[in-house]
Enzyme design. Structure first.
Site, PDB file in Angstrom:
ATOM      1  N   LYS A   1       0.832  -1.205   0.000  1.00  0.00           N
ATOM      2  CA  LYS A   1       0.000   0.000   0.000  1.00  0.00           C
ATOM      3  C   LYS A   1       0.867   1.256   0.000  1.00  0.00           C
ATOM      4  O   LYS A   1       0.630   2.198  -0.747  1.00  0.00           O
ATOM      5  CB  LYS A   1      -0.940  -0.009   1.222  1.00  0.00           C
ATOM      6  CG  LYS A   1      -2.049  -1.045   1.083  1.00  0.00           C
ATOM      7  CD  LYS A   1      -2.793  -1.299   2.390  1.00  0.00           C
ATOM      8  CE  LYS A   1      -3.797  -2.442   2.228  1.00  0.00           C
ATOM      9  NZ  LYS A   1      -4.478  -2.812   3.466  1.00  0.00           N
TER      10      LYS A   1
ATOM     11  N   GLN B   1      -4.440  -1.477   9.802  1.00  0.00           N
ATOM     12  CA  GLN B   1      -4.385  -2.814   9.208  1.00  0.00           C
ATOM     13  C   GLN B   1      -4.918  -3.865  10.193  1.00  0.00           C
ATOM     14  O   GLN B   1      -4.480  -3.920  11.343  1.00  0.00           O
ATOM     15  CB  GLN B   1      -2.937  -3.144   8.810  1.00  0.00           C
ATOM     16  CG  GLN B   1      -2.782  -4.457   8.079  1.00  0.00           C
ATOM     17  CD  GLN B   1      -3.458  -4.470   6.712  1.00  0.00           C
ATOM     18  OE1 GLN B   1      -3.337  -3.536   5.942  1.00  0.00           O
ATOM     19  NE2 GLN B   1      -4.190  -5.534   6.418  1.00  0.00           N
TER      20      GLN B   1
ATOM     21  N   ASP C   1     -10.998   3.113   4.564  1.00  0.00           N
ATOM     22  CA  ASP C   1     -11.501   1.740   4.433  1.00  0.00           C
ATOM     23  C   ASP C   1     -13.026   1.726   4.356  1.00  0.00           C
ATOM     24  O   ASP C   1     -13.625   0.698   4.033  1.00  0.00           O
ATOM     25  CB  ASP C   1     -11.049   0.886   5.625  1.00  0.00           C
ATOM     26  CG  ASP C   1      -9.693   0.236   5.368  1.00  0.00           C
ATOM     27  OD1 ASP C   1      -9.410  -0.078   4.198  1.00  0.00           O
ATOM     28  OD2 ASP C   1      -8.930   0.060   6.329  1.00  0.00           O
TER      29      ASP C   1
END
Ligand code: NAP
Length: 316
Positions: free
Chosen positions: A53, A97, A120
């Site tokens: 990422k 994460q 997200d």
């Protein structure tokens, strides 16, 4: 006739190029979208995801920061970190994460991320924006699938869509996005009766259950579009032969890596579906491309009226 394969790598590259172009334009006005990725502890899979990422951000001209609190961090410490990131103007997106270590209250930490930085799309506020069709941040995997359907000219209006799986991060937002696009949507889960029969009605079938090769040809109406979200590892010869016996390319990868990836959809579905996403190379690459697109979107939505769409400005 074999299904058309929907190339996730190509579409993800298209999206990433668009993000890079727009980021370049914004940087001329002094705005550089920024992503903070929080990786707690040392889970090898999570480390690979976060590295990829951060590298993608760099490649597209976005600012990125990797923050690595220790494995034994407490909920309170992570909350403090998230609050600091919330307050920093150069950070547009915050990604925590998952999974977090067991001593941490994951829900509490995710809830602390400001909705406008929640790239997200997990925050209940963004879930609400999605369900009421207001501008907000949408979870990356289902958003990527919508981009894939749109860019592959798969008709959605009036289509019968079946989503197998009802998780908060894939199944539910997927169903909501398809509903918003005027498909007629059925959500299935582990208690659904006659799953093959329900799936067989679908023009668009999305499998997001995490069950190796579960969706066989009996589930699929001939010509249907099948989106395989599952990411499962095959590590034994017995399982390999069950799905990929005689497949030379797979054989080489299996010999080299000791595993091969398979989705929730059985390879035999390629003989009956009209279009199908491969695993790997289907939905996976889109998820990270949409994270980049969400970071850009968050920057535009959050910073200053001149970057805001009229609808977002209305929301304040
Ligand atoms: P999850 O939270 O475990 O949810 C799985 C869902 O599938 C649940 O709703 C479950 O039903 C349903 N299900 C499980 N077994 C079933 C069965 N036999 N029949 C009908 N429904 C069944 O998983 P997730 O996070 O949504 O992820 C799903 C898959 O997508 C996993 O393989 C994951 O690795 C993959 N994934 C891929 C990407 C990507 O970028 N490609 C991103 C995210 C996830 P209940 O609710 O009744 O338990």
């Amino acid at each position: 006739m074999a299904a058309t394969l929907l190339d996730g790598i190509r579409i993800a590259n298209e999206i990433k190029n668009e993000v890079a172009e727009e980021a370049g334009r914004l940087s001329e006005t002094g705005l550089r979208p920024g992503l903070a990725a929080v990786l707690v502890g040392s889970n090898p899979a999570s480390e690979i995801y976060v590295r990829s990422k951060v590298q993608t951000c760099q490649a597209l001209g976005l600012y990125s920061e990797k923050i690595t609190p220790p494995e034994f961090s407490t909920t309170a410490e992570l909350l403090e970190l998230v609050h600091d990131l919330n307050a920093r103007d150069e950070i547009d997106g915050i990604l925590v994460q998952l999974p977090l270590p067991p001593q941490v209250d994951s829900k509490k930490v995710l809830l602390a991320v400001l909705p406008e930085k929640d790239v997200d799309g997990f925050h209940p506020m963004n879930v609400g924006f999605l369900s009421t069709q207001r501008p907000g941040l949408v979870p990356c995997t289902p958003a990527g699938i919508m981009e894939m359907l749109r860019r592959s000219n798969i008709p959605l209006q009036g289509a019968d869509a079946v989503v197998v799986g009802r998780s908060d991060i894939v199944g539910k937002p997927m169903a909501m996005l398809l509903t918003n696009a005027n498909a007629t949507v059925t959500i299935c889960h582990s208690k659904t009766r006659d799953l093959p029969g329900v799936c067989h009605r679908a023009d668009i079938l999305v499998a997001a259950m995490g069950r190796t090769g579960f969706v066989t040809r009996a589930f699929v109406k001939p010509g249907a579009t099948v989106i395989d979200v599952g990411m499962n590892k095959i590590t034994t010869r017995e399982e390999f032969d069950k799905y990929f016996k005689g497949n030379e390319k797979r054989e080489q990868a299996f010999a080299k890596n000791g595993y091969t990836l398979i989705g929730d959809v059985h390879p035999e579905v390629a003989e009956v579906a009209g279009a199908l996403t491969p695993v790997p190379g289907g939905v996976g690459p889109l998820t990270i491309a949409m994270l980049m697109a969400n970071t850009l979107k968050a920057a535009k939505l959050r910073r200053g009226a001149r970057f805001q769409s009229p609808a977002m400005a209305e929301r304040g």
